[in-house]
Design an enzyme around this catalytic site. Structure first.
Site, PDB file in Angstrom:
ATOM      1  N   SER A   1      -8.499  -9.280   6.575  1.00  0.00           N
ATOM      2  CA  SER A   1      -8.350 -10.192   5.432  1.00  0.00           C
ATOM      3  C   SER A   1      -8.583 -11.648   5.804  1.00  0.00           C
ATOM      4  O   SER A   1      -8.423 -12.534   4.964  1.00  0.00           O
ATOM      5  CB  SER A   1      -6.950 -10.022   4.831  1.00  0.00           C
ATOM      6  OG  SER A   1      -5.963 -10.021   5.852  1.00  0.00           O
TER       7      SER A   1
ATOM      8  N   GLU B   1       0.845  -1.207   0.000  1.00  0.00           N
ATOM      9  CA  GLU B   1       0.000   0.000   0.000  1.00  0.00           C
ATOM     10  C   GLU B   1       0.879   1.254   0.000  1.00  0.00           C
ATOM     11  O   GLU B   1       0.578   2.240  -0.700  1.00  0.00           O
ATOM     12  CB  GLU B   1      -0.937   0.024   1.223  1.00  0.00           C
ATOM     13  CG  GLU B   1      -1.803   1.287   1.239  1.00  0.00           C
ATOM     14  CD  GLU B   1      -2.605   1.485   2.512  1.00  0.00           C
ATOM     15  OE1 GLU B   1      -2.654   0.568   3.363  1.00  0.00           O
ATOM     16  OE2 GLU B   1      -3.181   2.576   2.665  1.00  0.00           O
TER      17      GLU B   1
ATOM     18  N   SER C   1      -0.035  -9.665   6.929  1.00  0.00           N
ATOM     19  CA  SER C   1      -1.162  -8.746   7.083  1.00  0.00           C
ATOM     20  C   SER C   1      -0.871  -7.657   8.113  1.00  0.00           C
ATOM     21  O   SER C   1      -0.830  -7.908   9.312  1.00  0.00           O
ATOM     22  CB  SER C   1      -2.406  -9.547   7.482  1.00  0.00           C
ATOM     23  OG  SER C   1      -3.432  -8.662   7.849  1.00  0.00           O
TER      24      SER C   1
HETATM   25  C1  2E7 Z   1      -5.878  -3.505   1.520  1.00  0.00           C
HETATM   26  C2  2E7 Z   1      -5.524  -2.502   2.349  1.00  0.00           C
HETATM   27  O1  2E7 Z   1      -4.765  -7.721   2.951  1.00  0.00           O
HETATM   28  P1  2E7 Z   1      -4.620  -7.166   4.312  1.00  0.00           P
HETATM   29  O2  2E7 Z   1      -4.152  -8.056   5.394  1.00  0.00           O
HETATM   30  O3  2E7 Z   1      -3.721  -5.869   4.146  1.00  0.00           O
HETATM   31  P2  2E7 Z   1      -2.754  -5.066   5.153  1.00  0.00           P
HETATM   32  O4  2E7 Z   1      -2.655  -3.707   4.515  1.00  0.00           O
HETATM   33  O5  2E7 Z   1      -3.376  -5.018   6.478  1.00  0.00           O
HETATM   34  O6  2E7 Z   1      -1.428  -5.757   5.136  1.00  0.00           O
HETATM   35  O7  2E7 Z   1      -6.023  -6.615   4.821  1.00  0.00           O
HETATM   36  C3  2E7 Z   1      -6.980  -6.029   4.018  1.00  0.00           C
HETATM   37  C4  2E7 Z   1      -6.486  -4.782   3.415  1.00  0.00           C
HETATM   38  C5  2E7 Z   1      -6.113  -3.717   4.188  1.00  0.00           C
HETATM   39  N1  2E7 Z   1      -5.634  -2.614   3.662  1.00  0.00           N
HETATM   40  C6  2E7 Z   1      -6.362  -4.673   2.063  1.00  0.00           C
HETATM   41 CL1  2E7 Z   1      -4.899  -1.074   1.721  1.00  0.00          CL
END
Ligand code: 2E7
Ligand code: F3S
Length: 322
Positions: free
Chosen positions: A270, A130, A226
């Protein structure tokens, strides 16, 4: 020796609207165009979700050079840089963008303020997709800070037009502390109207805060990559409650539950509910007799699917191809 008696389930937990939408985009693309469907990066950071989609015909890649000409390509929920977007377009792929709309909103804000001559400070974790995507909205001019110490090291070209943006899944408490340091050093800094940490991150962290006080152990269901799931585990631990993160029920170790009466259970944005149910069964097998949900804020937010995937399997929407 005491074994677990009660399980408290945090609410809200698990899938957010951006994850629901991202997974739905891959499933609908598979249904509409057939396998294989290429996905740049894990659609969301969850092993179970990724394996399930792989079994249905999705191919996950990191480099666009690994996608054959003419293929259908989906960008993950975390978003992509302008360079990736442009390269994908130049290579002629049939593209669907599963970037969470709350990330796209940050991208739009960066582009708009950059037009007005702003320079940026981004609060986020280096190397996270991100963050790469948001930094890559511009050709430079965004200074990444990961902690308070980084704020002192930022070298801006000017300070009159300086704005802050953040990653959406940060620790709310850490972000507030870093933001205070930014404000102290750059009093004229422009802050997001509504903070960039998303509603799902905020709500899941609030729920863990409430739950941690009432349990002896917290289990977070989530994959190691995550960010938001890691923040939930870290938060419980900071509040003084032992906390573990597991990718699946198999990772639970019976020794963790020795001398524990109450277990708190939650899941990152997620992590699918089926994994929570499996963990719950395992904790029950270890002795837990009662399960209680700690009611929290109700989430009703839903994001629309991209045009071209909005069919419901019966009839195409008006103006859409069958
Ligand atoms: C996208 C965004 O896929 P995730 O575990 O992602 P993170 O950013 O927490 O590593 O969770 C869903 C998600 C969260 N933020 C997807 Cl920008
Ligand atoms: Fe989007 Fe937040 Fe989920 S940024 S993907 S709603 S965790």
């Amino acid at each position: 020796m005491m074994s677990p008696q009660e399980v408290l389930l945090a609410e809200p937990r698990g899938f957010c609207a951006g994850v629901d939408r991202a997974i739905e985009i891959v499933e609908r693309a598979l249904a509409k165009f057939g396998a294989p469907i290429y996905v740049r990066h894990e659609i969301v950071h969850n092993t179970y979700v990724v394996n399930d989609l792989k079994a249905k015909g999705a191919i996950f890649i990191e480099e666009l050079s690994d996608v054959p000409p003419g293929a259908t390509l989906i960008f993950s929920a975390h978003g992509v840089s302008k360079a990736v977007q442009e390269e994908a377009k130049a290579r002629g792929f049939h593209i669907f963008d599963a970037t969470c709309p709350l990330v796209s909103k940050v991208h739009v804000e960066v582009a708009k303020l950059a037009q007005e001559g702003y320079e940026f400070i981004m609060i986020g974790h280096k190397g996270h997709p991100e963050v790469e995507g948001t930094l890559g909205q511009l050709d430079g001019g965004i200074h990444l800070v990961e902690d308070v110490a980084d704020v002192a090291r930022v070298q801006t070209v000017q300070q009159e037009k300086l704005a802050v943006v953040t990653q959406t899944t940060l620790s709310v408490d850490d972000a507030a502390e870093i933001m205070a340091a930014v404000r102290a050093r750059f009093p004229q800094v422009r802050e997001p109207k509504q903070q960039d940490i998303c509603y799902a991150t905020q709500n899941r962290q609030d729920a863990v805060k409430l739950m941690s006080r009432q349990v002896d152990l917290v289990i977070v269901v989530g994959s190691p990559t995550s960010s938001n799931s890691n923040r939930l585990r870290e938060l419980a631990e900071r509040l003084g409650t032992t906390a573990y993160m597991v990718d699946s029920a198999d990772e639970l170790q019976p020794a963790w539950f020795t001398g524990i009466a109450r277990v708190g259970l939650t899941a990152g944005a997620s992590a699918p509910e089926v994994l929570v149910a499996e963990v719950l069964e395992r904790v029950k097998a270890l002795g837990a007799v009662s399960v209680r949900t700690l009611s929290g804020i109700e989430e009703s937010i839903k994001f629309p699917l991209p045009k071209g995937l909005r069919m419901d399997g019966v009839a195409p929407e008006a103006g859409e191809e069958a």
